[in-house]
Design a protein around this motif. Sequence first.
Motif, PDB file in Angstrom:
ATOM      1  N   UNK A 123      39.866   8.934  62.371  1.00  0.00           N
ATOM      2  CA  UNK A 123      38.716  10.055  62.739  1.00  0.00           C
ATOM      3  C   UNK A 123      39.030  11.178  63.508  1.00  0.00           C
ATOM      4  N   UNK A 124      40.170  11.214  64.558  1.00  0.00           N
ATOM      5  CA  UNK A 124      40.426  12.229  65.289  1.00  0.00           C
ATOM      6  C   UNK A 124      39.322  13.135  65.928  1.00  0.00           C
ATOM      7  N   UNK A 125      38.155  13.712  65.007  1.00  0.00           N
ATOM      8  CA  UNK A 125      37.252  14.237  65.690  1.00  0.00           C
ATOM      9  C   UNK A 125      35.833  13.813  65.451  1.00  0.00           C
ATOM     10  N   UNK A 126      35.379  13.239  66.666  1.00  0.00           N
ATOM     11  CA  UNK A 126      34.277  12.032  66.747  1.00  0.00           C
ATOM     12  C   UNK A 126      32.984  12.980  66.702  1.00  0.00           C
ATOM     13  N   UNK A 127      33.029  14.111  66.877  1.00  0.00           N
ATOM     14  CA  UNK A 127      31.882  15.036  66.815  1.00  0.00           C
ATOM     15  C   UNK A 127      32.545  16.466  66.259  1.00  0.00           C
ATOM     16  N   UNK A 128      31.915  16.929  65.138  1.00  0.00           N
ATOM     17  CA  UNK A 128      31.017  16.478  64.087  1.00  0.00           C
ATOM     18  C   UNK A 128      32.142  15.306  63.517  1.00  0.00           C
ATOM     19  N   UNK A 129      31.510  14.232  62.849  1.00  0.00           N
ATOM     20  CA  UNK A 129      32.007  13.515  62.022  1.00  0.00           C
ATOM     21  C   UNK A 129      32.425  13.932  60.642  1.00  0.00           C
ATOM     22  N   UNK A 130      33.514  13.798  60.090  1.00  0.00           N
ATOM     23  CA  UNK A 130      33.979  13.762  58.558  1.00  0.00           C
ATOM     24  C   UNK A 130      33.516  12.557  57.817  1.00  0.00           C
ATOM     25  N   UNK A 131      32.249  12.848  57.523  1.00  0.00           N
ATOM     26  CA  UNK A 131      31.639  11.608  56.912  1.00  0.00           C
ATOM     27  C   UNK A 131      32.055  11.525  55.350  1.00  0.00           C
TER      28      UNK A 131
END
Length: 328
Positions: A238-246
């Motif tokens: 995921x690497x970036x938990x905010x914002x999520x690359x949904x």
Amino acid sequence: MNEKKLSLVEAVNLALHRAMQEDDNVVVLGEDVGVNGGVFRATLGLREQFGLKRVIDTPLAETALGGLAVGMAAQGLKPVVEIQFMGFIYAAMDHLVSHAARLRNRTRGRLSCPMVLRTPMGAGIRAPEHHSESTEAMFAQIPGVRVVIPSSPARAYGLLLAAIDDPDPVIFLEPTRLYRMNPQALPDDGRRLPLDSCFTLREGHDLTLISWGASVHETLQAATRLAERGVEAEVIDVACVKPLDLDTLEASVRKTGRCVIIHEAPKSCAVGAEIAASLYERAWLDLQAPIQRVTAPDIPPPLYRLEQLYIPGVEDILAACETVLEYA
């Protein structure tokens, strides 16, 4: 010429050197970051190269560090603050929540807050509880803040450079357990990585394994074990938990129909719960089994004799994979 292999903490150090060379407004501050090079030596050599005005040793006062960073950022500097351990970050929360995250909105865009707050996170190094926490979900709840967690030297280098460039505050969480694990060849080319994107580390079609931070290590090991049995798992960092690359996560789950989420943070109200809820909203009809979560228990990190029971392991991940694969 062979590229030198660097560990994750060395990649952080390399990125800091590069950022400070490129931009005189980048300053580093924190407890022991100058003379000692930081508790894990992530800032080693910066004071000697860039001087006392840009590499600032501070008192043991995380509340003051948070306020200093907001003030510096509002006036055009790019402060990179080191908090020695994640369990010490809470004293700076008031400045992060009340000021750093809101500055752009409060001033209608007149001011921004280009600060980065770095801190080690997670268990696995035989440290006390306040040195071993994974509370990324607390920061992911704050509007206006990015939360980034690298899981390899290359991603630490590229994501930290991008975080320093970002005009808004970034919480940059570095998995302590990975600091000196699995060095890799890494060119100092200044290449930034996108902050708001997942990274697909392994392609697969049977199930999707979603993780971030130190747990990516065990997740990749589990995927290898599954492959030995003919099960091809897609592994996403995921690497970036905010914002999520949904979008990336949704596309993978639509392809595989099965999903296991792995993280070291406690289970309740964690980022994994947000990912699971979002995937149910977006891809319900494509799911062939209930989403499983493999996490730490809802307790403080224990003393080191129990750490390996606390941290989600490969066998825990494989058990969850068996659960989703049993559905026809």
